[in-house]
Scaffold this motif. Structure first.
Motif: not given
Length: 272
Positions: A152-153, A155
């Motif tokens: 996620t980071t 992204v």
């Protein structure tokens, strides 16, 4: 179980080829975008904007992505690509670039009260999300013998890079008037596109399942061969159009020369 993966399995030359491709596509696209900004008719503006979107979205972004993917390898599994999602990714890249460029001069009721700076910001945010979406849509097309997950980071960082790069690209399309200025502008754009790609790739986590069936789909080389051919054609059309169409500055100089020659001829006639 979690496995290692490689981003430069074919050597670092893939990275430099991807960057060069992005720079060339960006330079041609910025030149077309500049012609669109100075076009005197709506049809000419639309034509140049579309060619700019093809050059930037289709070559500088999409083709660069799949050149970079030549170096992507997962030990213990073959890598394949779904055709449908891959085709959609190029449509997304070109469409997002076209929309961002179109928004700068769009003469529609819901945009007439929006300032040029706000248009730049709105277009850049939408275009940045869509460009990042192209990357992750292209990654969704990846098939391996197991699963592939995105951090996620990474992204979020890649989306941020995409937004900043898009705003920069839109600003440059209006301000890079001389071709000598567009060279460093294209170098910066290429750097931003490649940074988005490898930032997203850095957050990938792969799990190989030996019991899973072998992935079905196309190899990256079977995608790149027609992609290169189409990419060369995409760049050839605007390059030929740029060579055949005089710029506003060239037309102005021709008018000045014609006026000077005419004035000199009139002066000679009066003296005779």
């Amino acid at each position: 179980m979690s496995h290692e993966l490689h981003h430069f399995a074919m050597g670092t030359w893939v990275f430099f080829l991807a960057y060069l491709t992005s720079v060339v596509g960006s330079f041609v696209g910025l030149t077309c975008a500049r012609r669109a900004a100075t076009a005197h008719t709506g049809s000419n503006r639309s034509r140049w904007t579309f060619m700019a979107a093809l050059s930037i979205g289709g070559v500088a972004i999409w083709l660069m992505h799949f050149i970079g993917m030549m170096g992507f390898a997962v030990p213990g599994s073959s890598v394949r690509y779904g055709l449908g999602l891959t085709i959609f990714s190029v449509v997304l890249a070109v469409g997002a670039t076209w929309f961002g460029l179109w928004l700068l001069d769009a003469d529609v009721p819901w945009m007439r009260s929006v300032s040029p700076t706000s248009r730049l910001g709105i277009g850049g945010v939408i275009m940045g999300f869509a460009v990042a979406g192209m990357h992750y849509n292209g990654m969704a097309a990846v098939r391996i013998q197991g699963s592939l997950d995105q951090g996620t980071t990474f992204v979020l960082y890649s989306i941020l890079i995409g937004v900043v790069a898009s705003i920069t690209a839109l600003w440059l399309s209006r301000n890079a008037e001389h071709w000598l200025v567009r060279i460093p502008a294209a170098l910066v754009m290429g750097c931003a596109v490649v940074s988005l790609h490898y930032t997203g790739m850095a957050g990938i986590d792969v799990t190989v399942d030996p019991a899973a069936p072998s992935p079905a789909g196309m190899t990256v080389m079977s995608l790149l061969f027609p992609g290169f051919i189409v990419g060369v054609g995409v760049l050839a059309v605007p390059v030929l159009a740029l060579m055949a169409t005089p710029t506003s500055e060239e037309l102005r100089r021709e008018r000045e020369v014609a006026a000077w020659v005419g004035a000199a001829a009139d002066r000679d006639e009066r003296q005779a």
